[in-house]
Design an enzyme around this catalytic site. Structure first.
Site, mmCIF file in Angstrom:
data_model
loop_
_atom_site.group_PDB
_atom_site.id
_atom_site.type_symbol
_atom_site.label_atom_id
_atom_site.label_comp_id
_atom_site.label_asym_id
_atom_site.label_seq_id
_atom_site.Cartn_x
_atom_site.Cartn_y
_atom_site.Cartn_z
ATOM 1 N N CYS A 126 1.220 -10.679 21.538
ATOM 2 C CA CYS A 126 0.383 -10.229 20.421
ATOM 3 C C CYS A 126 0.956 -10.789 19.127
ATOM 4 C CB CYS A 126 0.328 -8.705 20.348
ATOM 5 S SG CYS A 126 -0.492 -8.149 18.833
ATOM 6 N N LYS A 184 -7.548 -2.184 6.716
ATOM 7 C CA LYS A 184 -8.398 -2.988 5.840
ATOM 8 C C LYS A 184 -9.852 -2.847 6.255
ATOM 9 C CE LYS A 184 -5.987 -6.991 4.020
ATOM 10 N NZ LYS A 184 -5.684 -8.371 4.298
ATOM 11 N N HIS A 226 4.113 1.421 2.234
ATOM 12 C CA HIS A 226 5.287 0.714 1.710
ATOM 13 C C HIS A 226 5.873 1.487 0.532
ATOM 14 C CE1 HIS A 226 2.492 -2.685 3.056
ATOM 15 N NE2 HIS A 226 3.437 -2.636 3.969
ATOM 16 N N CYS A 239 1.949 -8.146 16.465
ATOM 17 C CA CYS A 239 3.238 -7.477 16.684
ATOM 18 C C CYS A 239 4.381 -8.472 16.767
ATOM 19 C CB CYS A 239 3.242 -6.687 17.984
ATOM 20 S SG CYS A 239 2.011 -5.417 18.076
ATOM 21 N N LYS A 276 -6.431 6.450 10.436
ATOM 22 C CA LYS A 276 -5.422 5.419 10.246
ATOM 23 C C LYS A 276 -5.868 4.525 9.086
ATOM 24 C CE LYS A 276 -2.527 2.426 12.840
ATOM 25 N NZ LYS A 276 -2.084 1.847 14.062
ATOM 26 N N CYS A 293 -3.838 -5.103 22.906
ATOM 27 C CA CYS A 293 -2.648 -4.564 22.271
ATOM 28 C C CYS A 293 -2.983 -3.177 21.735
ATOM 29 C CB CYS A 293 -2.225 -5.482 21.116
ATOM 30 S SG CYS A 293 -1.188 -4.627 19.910
ATOM 31 N N HIS A 312 0.843 -1.200 0.000
ATOM 32 C CA HIS A 312 0.000 0.000 0.000
ATOM 33 C C HIS A 312 0.875 1.246 0.000
ATOM 34 C CE1 HIS A 312 0.931 0.450 4.206
ATOM 35 N NE2 HIS A 312 0.319 -0.675 4.541
ATOM 36 N N HIS A 365 -3.034 -3.205 17.738
ATOM 37 C CA HIS A 365 -3.989 -4.021 16.985
ATOM 38 C C HIS A 365 -5.380 -4.071 17.601
ATOM 39 C CE1 HIS A 365 -0.091 -5.392 15.422
ATOM 40 N NE2 HIS A 365 -0.762 -5.565 14.310
HETATM 41 N N1 MSP Z 1 8.679 -6.986 8.393
HETATM 42 C C1 MSP Z 1 8.787 -5.864 9.242
HETATM 43 C C2 MSP Z 1 10.062 -5.111 8.972
HETATM 44 C C3 MSP Z 1 11.308 -5.910 9.120
HETATM 45 S S1 MSP Z 1 12.718 -5.000 8.706
HETATM 46 C C4 MSP Z 1 13.992 -5.931 9.178
HETATM 47 C C5 MSP Z 1 7.603 -4.923 9.007
HETATM 48 N N2 MSP Z 1 6.958 -5.047 7.841
HETATM 49 S S2 MSP Z 1 5.705 -4.155 7.389
HETATM 50 O O1 MSP Z 1 5.233 -4.745 6.153
HETATM 51 O O2 MSP Z 1 4.760 -4.027 8.432
HETATM 52 O O3 MSP Z 1 6.282 -2.771 7.007
HETATM 53 C C6 MSP Z 1 6.406 -1.714 7.931
HETATM 54 C C7 MSP Z 1 6.974 -0.541 7.193
HETATM 55 O O4 MSP Z 1 6.142 -0.218 6.053
HETATM 56 C C8 MSP Z 1 7.030 0.770 7.970
HETATM 57 O O5 MSP Z 1 8.148 0.857 8.828
HETATM 58 C C9 MSP Z 1 7.085 1.745 6.827
HETATM 59 O O6 MSP Z 1 8.327 1.711 6.220
HETATM 60 C C10 MSP Z 1 6.051 1.175 5.888
HETATM 61 N N3 MSP Z 1 4.693 1.589 6.259
HETATM 62 C C11 MSP Z 1 3.637 0.766 6.499
HETATM 63 N N4 MSP Z 1 2.544 1.529 6.756
HETATM 64 C C12 MSP Z 1 2.868 2.837 6.716
HETATM 65 C C13 MSP Z 1 2.140 4.047 6.761
HETATM 66 N N5 MSP Z 1 0.840 4.090 6.982
HETATM 67 N N6 MSP Z 1 2.816 5.190 6.553
HETATM 68 C C14 MSP Z 1 4.139 5.215 6.239
HETATM 69 N N7 MSP Z 1 4.849 4.081 6.158
HETATM 70 C C15 MSP Z 1 4.308 2.891 6.603
HETATM 71 O O7 MSP Z 1 7.344 -4.112 9.867
#
Ligand code: MSP
Length: 635
Positions: free
Chosen positions: A127, A299, A22, A130, A296, A144, A19, A147
């Site tokens: 959790c 889904k 990412h 997390c 926020k 949590c 999304h 979540h």
């Molecule tokens: N798999 C772990 C990371 C391991 S790194 C060794 C993880 N994955 S995640 O798919 O949840 O990705 C989290 C990251 O995605 C955030 O730190 C950020 O980079 C990005 N984002 C996910 N949602 C976001 C927003 N709503 N806004 C900005 N970035 C965010 O955590």
């Protein structure tokens, strides 16, 4: 110093499709990588997917496929998305890759042999979302805080990493390296975590409960905790231990993450590296969260923004530009399609698009599409050149501070100056007078040079647009142009033929099938209170406060107990727990009334009051858009 640059994104979990969050982190990494490449740095850019653990096993079970099949599918979606967004990662790592697994095992064995991993038992609230245990006091109403689900109570024998042993070392390291974690608010947040005794980290899961993970090399009844496995990707991705890229790039490593995963990156990872005898990374760059229409993204709310949909609707460069221009790196931002369309029309269709089309069209009309020669310059030409040179410096300086929005604002200042130059110099009037032909040529020459400068400056952000503008100027190859030296006015040879192209950014209409929910009703605005003397106002001592600790006041559903730093440490109690989770507040800089008489709330003494507004439908505390010192006066 060697010009080496290494940037990483988090490796994304493969339990949900990509999304906008990412996409933001990965596009920022791409902008940084492109900028450094252009400036002659040897660059490595790593991204990938995080595939082990409970979360993925559970998603696969629900989908009725094996975890590996499930991971292959979603990892494939991420891998396929990046080229669509013009992301130029050098490698895509998966934690299910053989060489990654092998290295994780060998690091675990080393740390175990060294005595930093031991066997013990643990019980507590876990959790799955997390992938971690929570202390009771961290839960909000037994759930949590991230979540909003009830954690499971688990009691297990497990392996533990002696993280606590490295607490003092880490505090000192962060203090001695002020830019290790940045921006500063997240450095403060990490130091705030470290004020509490650092517990050892549980790094295994029994196979009786979870098999989807890397088997511990010293006990085959257990798999590795997903974070201990995932963080190591940052070194396996550049060939640790034996590969030739590791010694080149690791000393320059910069991680990019959002604030959600500060703790694993700011605390677990440096201590893991220390235990494994590897130098810490260079910088941890932490950004805020994208919300959607002020809420926020989730889904269940059905407001997940899909990058490809926006790209297909409005174009890739407009999307990349908006993400980098609208978020102040480090702070949260709210996405709305309305503001996206507005910004695209104002900055791209009007300011940039019009400048390019006017300058090219006039050159075609008055000089047969060939770059005219510049003759004598006048002060107004020099002013444009000076602005360009200053903008290049300022754009570069802001970039180094990760203030990408400021880099773009600086570039847009140059675009604005050039548009004003056209309006003031009225080339269409000069064109009517054959005696002013030389002047007309000089004018267009400076404008074409401005376009060239702008095109190079925007290229890391909007690679397609940069290349199109340069293409119209007859320049095909911008690789290896130095971002800081492009200012050498005179890069365009007179006589070169331009290659006019279509409009860069046609004005767009909001095409919204999925209309945002209507804005919340406006709260009633209370009337302004009777006037007071300035001397009365001066009695109020307002200060910048950093929140060091935050916890709920027992039995209260409104109050949070906060430890703040206003040059000295104090406790205050604030009625903001419906609007903020405790951990969201840590590290925030807020405004506090410092000389309010102490009072007791639910048995806790409060020495001061936080300023907040209730003008939205919820409380919002006042924060700063720069980083003032704790204790500074607010007037
Ligand atoms: N798999 C772990 C990371 C391991 S790194 C060794 C993880 N994955 S995640 O798919 O949840 O990705 C989290 C990251 O995605 C955030 O730190 C950020 O980079 C990005 N984002 C996910 N949602 C976001 C927003 N709503 N806004 C900005 N970035 C965010 O955590």
């Amino acid at each position: 110093m060697d010009k080496i640059f290494y940037v990483t994104t988090p490796i994304y979990y493969v339990n949900a499709s990509p999304h906008i969050g990412h996409a933001y982190t990965t596009i920022v990494a791409d902008v940084m990588a492109r900028y450094h490449r252009m400036n002659g740095y040897r660059t490595f850019f790593l991204t990938g997917t995080d595939e082990h653990g409970d979360k993925i096993a559970e998603a696969a079970r629900k989908a009725g496929v094996t975890p590996k099949e499930y991971a292959d599918g979603i990892s494939g979606q991420f891998r396929a998305l990046w080229p669509e967004l013009s992301v130029t990662n050098d490698y895509f790592i998966r934690t299910t890759d053989e060489n990654h697994i092998k290295t994780v095992k060998s690091i675990l064995q080393d740390v175990y042999d060294k005595g930093d991993i031991y066997f013990g038992s643990y019980e507590g609230y876990y959790c799955v979302g997390c992938e971690r245990f929570y202390m009771e006091k961290e839960l909000v109403d037994g759930k949590c805080p991230d979540h909003q689900t009830e954690p499971e109570y688990r009691k297990e024998s497990n392996y533990f990493f002696r993280m606590g042993k490295y607490q003092d070392w880490l505090i000192r390291y962060i203090q001695d390296h002020p830019d290790f974690i940045r921006p500063e608010r997240y450095r403060n947040e990490a130091l705030a975590f470290l004020r509490e005794p650092l517990e050892d980290l549980c790094i295994s899961r029994p196979k009786s409960r979870l098999t989807w993970g890397i088997t511990l090399p010293f006990d085959e009844n257990y798999v590795t905790y997903v974070w201990f496995d995932a963080l190591i990707n940052y070194i396996t991705g550049i060939g640790y231990p034996g590969g030739e890229n590791f010694p080149v790039f690791w000393p320059a490593a910069q991680h990019l993450i959002a604030k959600d995963i500060l703790k694993p990156h700011g605390i677990y990872w440096p201590t893991m590296l220390k235990a494994a005898g590897i130098e810490p990374y260079r910088h941890l760059n932490v950004h805020g969260y994208w919300n959607v229409d002020q809420s926020k993204m989730s889904k269940s709310l059905g407001n997940v923004v899909k990058p490809l949909e926006l790209k297909d609707k409005y174009g890739l460069d407009a999307f990349r530009y908006f993400l980098l221009r609208d978020m102040v790196f480090g702070l949260d931002s709210s996405f709305s399609e309305e503001s996206f369309v507005q910004r695209t029309n104002a900055d791209l269709a009007n300011d940039l698009g019009n400048l390019v089309s006017r300058v090219i069209a006039m050159t075609v009309k008055y000089f047969d599409g060939k770059v005219p020669a510049s003759s004598q310059t006048e002060p107004i030409d020099q002013a444009l050149i000076d602005t360009a040179k200053r903008v290049i410096r300022e754009a570069g300086a802001a970039f180094e501070e990760l203030a990408f929005h400021k880099t773009l604002m600086a570039i847009w200042e140059l675009i604005g100056t050039a548009n004003k130059y056209i309006v003031e110099q009225e080339p269409w009037n000069l064109a009517r007078n054959p005696d002013r032909r030389e002047r007309l040529g000089t004018l267009l020459y400076h404008l074409l040079e401005t376009l060239r400068t702008v095109a190079v400056l925007i290229t890391p952000f909007m690679p397609g647009t940069g290349a199109k503008i340069l293409g119209q100027l007859g320049i095909e190859e911008i690789d290896r142009q130095d971002y800081t030296t492009i200012a050498g006015w005179g890069g365009l040879p007179a006589g070169r033929s331009l290659k006019p192209g279509p409009t860069l950014f046609p004005r767009i209409e909001l095409k919204k099938e999925t209309l945002a929910p209507p804005p919340p009703p406006k709260a009633e605005i209370p009337p302004v209170k009777p006037e007071i003397e300035f001397a009365d106002f001066e009695k109020v001592d307002l200060r910048v406060a950093v929140i060091l600790k935050a916890e709920p006041v027992p039995k209260s559903n409104k109050l949070l107990k906060l430890l703040i730093d206003i040059g000295e440490e104090r406790t205050i109690v604030a009625g903001i727990s419906k609007a903020y989770k405790p951990e969201e507040l840590i590290g925030k800089k807020v405004v506090v009334v410092a000389n309010l008489k102490p009072t007791k709330l639910m048995g806790v003494e409060s020495r001061g009051m936080i300023l907040a507004t209730d003008a939205a439908d919820t409380l919002t505390v006042l924060t700063f858009d720069r980083e003032p010192e704790a204790g500074g006066r607010v007037r």
